[in-house]
Design an enzyme around this catalytic site. Structure first.
Site, PDB file in Angstrom:
ATOM      1  N   TYR A   9       0.871  -1.115   0.000  1.00  0.00           N
ATOM      2  CA  TYR A   9       0.164  -0.151  -0.172  1.00  0.00           C
ATOM      3  C   TYR A   9       0.877   1.110  -0.027  1.00  0.00           C
ATOM      4  O   TYR A   9       0.701   1.898  -0.740  1.00  0.00           O
ATOM      5  CB  TYR A   9      -0.879   0.136   1.168  1.00  0.00           C
ATOM      6  CG  TYR A   9      -1.990   0.964   1.476  1.00  0.00           C
ATOM      7  CD1 TYR A   9      -3.108   0.948   0.546  1.00  0.00           C
ATOM      8  CD2 TYR A   9      -1.697   2.135   2.396  1.00  0.00           C
ATOM      9  CE1 TYR A   9      -3.980   2.326   0.587  1.00  0.00           C
ATOM     10  CE2 TYR A   9      -2.811   3.162   2.353  1.00  0.00           C
ATOM     11  CZ  TYR A   9      -3.842   3.216   1.535  1.00  0.00           C
ATOM     12  OH  TYR A   9      -4.679   4.073   1.964  1.00  0.00           O
ATOM     13  N   THR A  27      -9.531   8.630   8.038  1.00  0.00           N
ATOM     14  CA  THR A  27     -10.756   9.235   7.951  1.00  0.00           C
ATOM     15  C   THR A  27     -11.890   8.266   8.142  1.00  0.00           C
ATOM     16  O   THR A  27     -11.738   7.069   8.085  1.00  0.00           O
ATOM     17  CB  THR A  27     -11.021   9.649   6.407  1.00  0.00           C
ATOM     18  OG1 THR A  27     -10.068  10.703   6.321  1.00  0.00           O
ATOM     19  CG2 THR A  27     -12.384  10.482   6.136  1.00  0.00           C
TER      20      THR A  27
HETATM   21  N1  LIG Z   1     -10.215   6.162   4.797  1.00  0.00           N
HETATM   22  C1  LIG Z   1      -8.948   6.556   5.074  1.00  0.00           C
HETATM   23  O1  LIG Z   1      -8.759   6.759   6.040  1.00  0.00           O
HETATM   24  C2  LIG Z   1      -8.121   6.977   4.082  1.00  0.00           C
HETATM   25  C3  LIG Z   1      -6.851   7.181   4.362  1.00  0.00           C
HETATM   26  C4  LIG Z   1      -5.900   7.296   3.200  1.00  0.00           C
HETATM   27  C5  LIG Z   1      -6.196   6.963   2.081  1.00  0.00           C
HETATM   28  N2  LIG Z   1      -7.327   6.736   1.719  1.00  0.00           N
HETATM   29  C6  LIG Z   1      -7.680   6.593   0.112  1.00  0.00           C
HETATM   30  O2  LIG Z   1      -8.870   6.835  -0.104  1.00  0.00           O
HETATM   31  C7  LIG Z   1      -9.624   6.059  -1.011  1.00  0.00           C
HETATM   32  C8  LIG Z   1     -10.934   5.459  -0.690  1.00  0.00           C
HETATM   33  O3  LIG Z   1     -10.561   4.885   0.689  1.00  0.00           O
HETATM   34  P1  LIG Z   1     -12.033   4.334   1.440  1.00  0.00           P
HETATM   35  O4  LIG Z   1     -11.422   4.578   2.830  1.00  0.00           O
HETATM   36  O5  LIG Z   1     -13.068   4.689   0.792  1.00  0.00           O
HETATM   37  O6  LIG Z   1     -11.830   2.730   1.283  1.00  0.00           O
HETATM   38  P2  LIG Z   1     -12.731   1.475   0.479  1.00  0.00           P
HETATM   39  O7  LIG Z   1     -12.144   0.346   0.492  1.00  0.00           O
HETATM   40  O8  LIG Z   1     -14.171   1.842   1.476  1.00  0.00           O
HETATM   41  O9  LIG Z   1     -13.040   1.980  -0.721  1.00  0.00           O
HETATM   42  C9  LIG Z   1     -12.325   1.826  -1.969  1.00  0.00           C
HETATM   43  C10 LIG Z   1     -12.970   1.397  -3.124  1.00  0.00           C
HETATM   44  O10 LIG Z   1     -12.297   0.986  -4.250  1.00  0.00           O
HETATM   45  C11 LIG Z   1     -12.801  -0.098  -4.743  1.00  0.00           C
HETATM   46  N3  LIG Z   1     -11.846  -0.807  -5.324  1.00  0.00           N
HETATM   47  C12 LIG Z   1     -10.502  -1.283  -4.885  1.00  0.00           C
HETATM   48  N4  LIG Z   1      -9.767  -1.738  -5.843  1.00  0.00           N
HETATM   49  C13 LIG Z   1     -10.369  -1.598  -7.119  1.00  0.00           C
HETATM   50  C14 LIG Z   1      -9.918  -1.781  -8.326  1.00  0.00           C
HETATM   51  N5  LIG Z   1      -8.672  -2.485  -8.566  1.00  0.00           N
HETATM   52  N6  LIG Z   1     -10.823  -1.351  -9.351  1.00  0.00           N
HETATM   53  C15 LIG Z   1     -11.954  -0.818  -9.103  1.00  0.00           C
HETATM   54  N7  LIG Z   1     -12.239  -0.323  -7.760  1.00  0.00           N
HETATM   55  C16 LIG Z   1     -11.419  -0.960  -7.015  1.00  0.00           C
HETATM   56  C17 LIG Z   1     -13.489  -0.772  -3.781  1.00  0.00           C
HETATM   57  O11 LIG Z   1     -14.271  -1.658  -4.105  1.00  0.00           O
HETATM   58  C18 LIG Z   1     -13.887   0.333  -2.847  1.00  0.00           C
HETATM   59  O12 LIG Z   1     -15.348   0.681  -3.086  1.00  0.00           O
HETATM   60  C19 LIG Z   1      -8.500   4.888  -1.406  1.00  0.00           C
HETATM   61  O13 LIG Z   1      -7.815   5.354  -2.487  1.00  0.00           O
HETATM   62  C20 LIG Z   1      -7.559   5.126  -0.020  1.00  0.00           C
HETATM   63  O14 LIG Z   1      -6.324   4.706  -0.334  1.00  0.00           O
HETATM   64  C21 LIG Z   1      -8.400   6.470   2.632  1.00  0.00           C
END
Ligand SMILES: NC(=O)c1ccc[n+]([C@@H]2O[C@H](COP(=O)([O-])OP(=O)(O)OC[C@H]3O[C@@H](n4cnc5c(N)ncnc54)[C@H](O)[C@@H]3O)[C@@H](O)[C@H]2O)c1
Ligand SMILES: NC(=O)c1ccc[n+]([C@@H]2O[C@H](COP(=O)([O-])OP(=O)(O)OC[C@H]3O[C@@H](n4cnc5c(N)ncnc54)[C@H](O)[C@@H]3O)[C@@H](O)[C@H]2O)c1
Ligand SMILES: O=c1ccn([C@@H]2O[C@H](COP(=O)(O)OP(=O)(O)O)[C@@H](O)[C@H]2O)c(=O)[nH]1
Ligand SMILES: O=c1ccn([C@@H]2O[C@H](COP(=O)(O)OP(=O)(O)O)[C@@H](O)[C@H]2O)c(=O)[nH]1
Ligand SMILES: O=c1ccn([C@@H]2O[C@H](COP(=O)(O)OP(=O)(O)O)[C@@H](O)[C@H]2O)c(=O)[nH]1
Ligand SMILES: O=c1ccn([C@@H]2O[C@H](COP(=O)(O)OP(=O)(O)O)[C@@H](O)[C@H]2O)c(=O)[nH]1
Lengths: 319, 319
Positions: free
Chosen positions: B148, B178
């Protein structure tokens, strides 16, 4: 050692050509896979008459099926000089990540052991000196060197994840600045630039004030270390530094090249490129301990003499 | 703002679903592209009746052609919780690198602006505190979180290289922890674990001694920051930190969740996972300066209340 069938990607490059030579000399069957981006077929022309040697032109970013059962893979395919890897950074990242993925899949398919040529660039502009393998580096992820540095870091990650997921037998070496015959004369690296400039009696271009340091390893020492690493059967995966610990400033290197080549080129100073590391020197303790006492043998003066002789023997206009 | 056609990859995930909702509310056409790896269609079920909203199931690792001309792309597709991204680390790396490559190609083809959801994980286990964007991080390239962390670093590199090579209009945000409604209840993240455990009156699992810290941002604050970043027309590319600067220990978080949910769950301590960052807190000065005074508004207590209410409303057995 028993004869093995060994794939060397990037085998027509500078390091790769020496490695192919060494592996053939040890009695192996060697397949060299290269897209000739920075490598040239003449680097391995002297090996081509050997029936145990085959050259195949192919880009590692595209999956590849081997016609023969493979025992080992040395994955060296990747531009290595800043001028080369910055020429098309997106393509560099693809080679560094998708290329590694494809070769890992190949290794998995064949049950072959795979060695990845990683780099001291994973340490970026290091704030720990000399660099030990546990040091996590100081890389600017969005800078002009990142395509290479971050690509190689991601390559290491993939190697270890294949080992964790599929028990793929991996070996990872972190190569420090290496030089010798068959370096590309226009790769822009300091050793090739200085020697070419000295031979042509053109100005020696020192970037910045020339107080930055590097430690230069002669290619034969690297090849010896890489072969030992590949063949260690104690399950030592690395990453392991392979480099020469003798640290020189670029000013010192310039003087040495001028003296050894008998050149009267003047020295000029140009701007230091962005993110240029200030110091770099390997801590070799791990290699020395794990690889049967390995340590570099060829002093800079001797290696430079051989490299100067090579540069004098080639026709620069053919590159 | 004029109506735009906007692609949100990962739009059926936790953050993505809130973003889709916000962009529709602002009067845009929104296409949600998701392979439903960690996202669930029910996250966006309430939006599906809107004719301006379309969900397409697709894996971003596979190139994709858009049926409509795109103005903007928010690239969120990527598992985000350690338990999710470590489930298949090789696939995570592919999503983080090849996924970004494919979306950058799409942006280039459409002349669309693209925002990449990067992460505070690019700082690894930080030895600079709070984290400023210029800090180069402390990531272990071969550890269990590397798929990651290194994947996201390489993603940033690709973004900036597309900008340098093709003038692609890029925006990069580094998201800090978040939380909020629609977090996956079994993603293994601390907020979802603690709330689920509290509601079910099961033991609250603190890893290690619980003195490690995180700063928790409510999802609405993140979405506001992301939209501002995307729409800044001063050519500010980032990377920019988006996170809440209020730092809490896991012990404190556990107490708060217990109090707010009226739970009597006991607290137990389990082993700390490898490479778990000790402290994390964003320096928000850059976001505040460049994004029109942006700063998080929702205090932890208030955000937790909303999240607890959501977790009480769902059927855990349907996940
Ligand atoms: N929530 C946090 O605390 C946080 C912190 C840092 C970064 N992020 C980033 O924000 C983004 C969203 O995170 P989140 O918390 O909503 O996570 P999440 O897992 O709920 O959402 C990720 C989404 O991406 C989809 N996905 C994963 N791989 C995929 C692929 N190969 N093709 C198409 N869709 C795919 C999943 O099905 C899911 O709906 C991510 O990129 C994550 O790295 C989130
Ligand atoms: N020489 C050094 O100082 C040094 C230092 C650190 C790491 N390394 C690593 O060692 C390896 C060899 O470096 P070198 O100095 O011999 O460089 P080189 O440029 O001479 O050799 C690289 C070879 O890989 C080939 N290649 C590049 N991209 C390819 C692709 N996509 N598909 C197939 N072949 C491809 C090139 O044509 C070339 O023959 C590289 O992986 C490099 O990163 C070298
Ligand atoms: O003509 C040159 C080429 C390079 N360098 C410097 O030499 C060092 C080594 O550069 P090289 O490109 O060989 O390798 P790397 O920076 O990847 O170690 C760096 O500090 C460069 O700035 C130099 O002074 N003159
Ligand atoms: O690149 C090399 C090659 C050899 N050695 C060491 O030098 C000694 C002699 O090595 P050589 O290859 O000449 O013979 P070997 O010991 O392998 O038969 C041994 O202790 C090796 O460990 C080394 O440090 N670096
Ligand atoms: O049930 C849990 C889950 C996580 N954590 C800790 O909470 C912090 C945040 O973990 P999370 O997985 O939510 O996010 P990240 O480590 O990626 O910030 C880390 O120190 C975890 O070790 C915890 O104590 N109990
Ligand atoms: O997530 C947010 C949303 C708004 N603001 C700031 O809070 C104030 C009020 O914002 P709101 O969205 O309520 O109204 P706006 O000022 O955008 O019309 C403004 O100074 C915004 O810069 C903020 O810091 N974070």
């Amino acid at each position: 050692m028993a004869k093995k069938t060994i794939l060397v990607t990037g085998g027509a490059g500078f390091v790769g050509s020496h490695l192919c030579e060494r592996l053939l000399r040890d009695g192996n069957r060697v397949i060299c896979l290269d897209n000739m981006f920075t490598g040239v077929r003449t680097n391995v022309a002297h090996l081509e008459p050997n029936p145990e040697f085959t050259v195949i032109e192919h880009d590692v970013v595209v999956p590849w099926k081997s016609p023969e059962k493979l025992d080992q893979i040395y994955n060296l395919a990747c531009p290595a000089a800043p001028g080369h890897y910055q020429y098309d950074p997106i393509s560099t990242m693809k080679t560094a990540v998708i290329g590694v993925l494809n070769m890992l899949e190949l290794a998995r398919e064949h049950g072959a052991r795979i060695l990845q040529a990683s780099t001291s660039e994973v340490y970026g502009d290091p704030d720990v000196h000399p660099q030990v393998e546990s040091y996590r580096g100081n890389v600017n992820p969005i800078g002009p060197r990142a395509c290479y540095d971050e690509g190689k870091r991601a390559g290491e990650t993939l190697m270890f994840d294949y080992n964790r997921m599929y028990k793929t037998e991996i070996r990872v070496i972190r190569i420090f600045n290496t030089y010798g015959p068959r370096m590309h004369p226009y790769d822009g690296r300091v050793v090739s630039n200085f020697i070419r400039q000295a031979i042509k009696e053109q100005p020696i271009t020192i970037y910045g004030d020339g107080t930055q340091t590097r430690s230069f390893q002669y290619v034969d020492d690297l090849v010896e270390g890489a072969v030992r690493m590949m063949n260690n059967d104690v399950g030592f995966l690395g990453p392991v530094n392979l480099g020469n610990p003798d640290e020189f400033t670029m000013n010192h290197l310039a003087d040495l090249v001028l003296a050894l080549s008998g050149s009267t080129s003047p020295i000029i100073h140009l701007d230091l490129p962005a993110d240029d590391p200030t110091r770099r020197r390997p801590d070799n303790s791990l290699a020395n301990k794990m690889l049967d006492g390995w340590k570099p043998k060829v002093p800079l003066r001797e290696g430079l003499q051989k490299t100067i002789a090579y540069f004098k023997s080639i026709d620069f206009t053919s590159f």
